[in-house]
Design a protein around this motif. Structure first.
Motif: not given
Ligand code: AVJ
Ligand code: FE
Length: 449
Positions: A51-55, A85-89, A92-96
């Motif tokens: 949960p600390l990391m992104s895929p 796709i800017d928002e997905l990456y 600051f928009k989505h936590g890891r």
């Protein structure tokens, strides 16, 4: 003091040489990203290993998206490759932890996307004069994007370390061997030195500007604390004794039940460590890795010492007593070579202490650069005269007492993303990063003669 920094050779390169240099760095970063993402199958790329990391597939497309934002759209003034796709990456928009649930680009799409962005960027680079704005001066934006990709390559390496299952990453060769250190600690005299930089062309905003900083006299260890040393603290019951810990540290130890550095287990009488999927005996003379700030601080107090402040760390690393000047690196102004420091994911482990005599500072402090990030006692704060450049989300939004500064880079850090002035930061409880530390202590009046 302002004269004690030298101009960087990069500022004397012509546009053509600068473009070639930027292209080479872009290529080198991409080959590392590819190696880290090609090493696993598609299931592993989209899975969350912690949960600390992104895929891993998020890191890959995020690297491409940042490259598109800065180099295709901003520097190149070109049409977006994919504005949807800017928002997905946007980190600051989505936590890891929530990233795997997003409608992310799949592995094949992500690879195609980063390739398309890169092709455009190479075209932008080819046509730019590198003149006109601070963003392109000295190819800064390209250097920033290269460092960003290399930083995510270190993050992806940390994800690999967290990944369960059979090993997929191997180092080509082991690091150089243990060599005895001439001294356990050295004295750094009281006085001012130049901290930070105003001349390093690819230094990030938080490293600027160069400014005078003062320290009292202190002793600093010539090497990071080793597993052998640290495990004596563990075996002496250090994790069960409140007196070695700060209130926050003690609370954390109890709260999550810390007992030893991460990735260590006991097999009978022996300490074993899991490293990129391989379980192996711990080497006593290797810097302890994967400890949090609280563990570092507790060990130091058990040893009768303390962590260095960030200012002390940088003075030990850069200050040359013979000239009064601050060097780019402990060994001088030359870029890191394999003889100086364990960087760049060459060895996939820290080297044993004393392994890099050619990388020592003028005062005889070893392995400041490479091997393990070193926790300092300092909060992440702006230097006097700090200005945001080019965006507040790199540094400014993180300033404050939530984060502690780490210095020096690790075996997972690329040379382009690491210098004597480079500042990293993380929460004091984090230990999935390649973090260790060294100790310091005040010099007593008797010791100063
Ligand atoms: C400087 C390592 C703390 O990974 O959070 C990557 C670097 N900034 N993308 C991080 C970074 C934006 C940053 N650290
Ligand atoms: Fe990023």
């Amino acid at each position: 003091m302002s004269t004690s920094e030298q101009e960087h050779p990069l500022t004397h390169l012509g546009a053509e040489q600068l473009r070639a240099l930027a292209a080479e760095h872009l290529m080198r970063a991409r080959s590392r990203s590819s190696a880290l993402t090609d090493a696993v199958d598609d299931d592993d790329l989209v899975r969350q290993h912690s949960p600390l990391m992104s895929p891993l597939v998020w890191d890959l497309a995020h690297v491409g998206n940042q490259e598109e934002l800065w180099l295709v759209r901003d520097v190149g003034r070109r049409d977006p490759v994919r504005s949807d796709i800017d928002e997905l990456y946007d980190a600051f928009k989505h936590g890891r932890a929530s990233r795997p649930a997003l409608p992310l680009l799949g592995p094949a799409e992500a690879r195609a996307y980063v390739r398309e962005v890169r092709d455009k960027v190479l075209d932008v680079l080819d046509k730019t004069t590198l003149e006109g704005t601070a963003l392109v001066q000295d190819a800064f934006a390209f250097g920033m994007v290269v460092q960003h990709e290399q930083q995510h390559d270190e993050t992806m390496l940390a994800t690999h370390q967290l990944r369960a299952g059979a090993p997929v990453l191997y180092a080509e060769e082991p690091p150089p061997a243990f060599a005895p250190l001439p001294a356990k600690e050295v004295l750094v005299p009281a006085g001012e030195f130049t901290m930070g930089t105003s001349t390093e062309p690819w230094a990030l905003d938080n490293e600027r500007p160069a400014h005078p900083a003062y320290t009292g006299a202190f002793f600093v260890d010539t090497a990071p604390v080793t597993y052998g040393e640290y495990l004596r603290f563990v075996e002496a019951g250090g994790y069960a004794e409140e007196r070695w810990w700060s209130p926050a540290g003690w609370h954390h130890v109890k709260d999550v039940g810390l007992e030893a550095p991460r990735f260590l287990t006991r097999d009978g009488g022996r300490w074993m460590r899991r490293r990129f999927g391989v379980v192996e005996p711990v080497r006593d003379d290797e810097p302890v890795t994967h400890v949090c700030f609280h563990e570092a601080e507790a060990y130091a107090s058990w040893a009768g010492k303390r962590l260095p402040t960030e200012t002390e760390w940088e003075k030990a690393a850069r200050w040359d007593p013979a000239t009064g000047r601050s060097r780019r690196y402990p060994w001088g102004d030359e870029d890191p070579g394999p003889e100086h420091a364990n960087l760049g994911q060459r060895h996939l482990r820290a080297a044993t202490v004393g392994a890099y005599p050619a990388g020592a500072s003028p005062l005889g402090v070893h392995q400041l650069i490479g091997d393990v990030w070193e926790w300092t006692s300092s909060d992440f704060a702006p230097y006097p005269g700090f200005t945001v450049f080019p965006y507040p989300e790199y540094s400014a939004v993180f300033f404050g007492s939530d984060y502690k500064v780490l210095r020096g880079g690790s075996f997972g850090t690329d040379a382009v993303a690491c210098r004597g002035t480079f500042r990293n930061w993380d929460f004091p409880v984090r230990r999935q990063i390649f973090s260790g530390f060294r100790c310091a202590r005040d010099a007593s009046p008797e010791e100063l003669g």
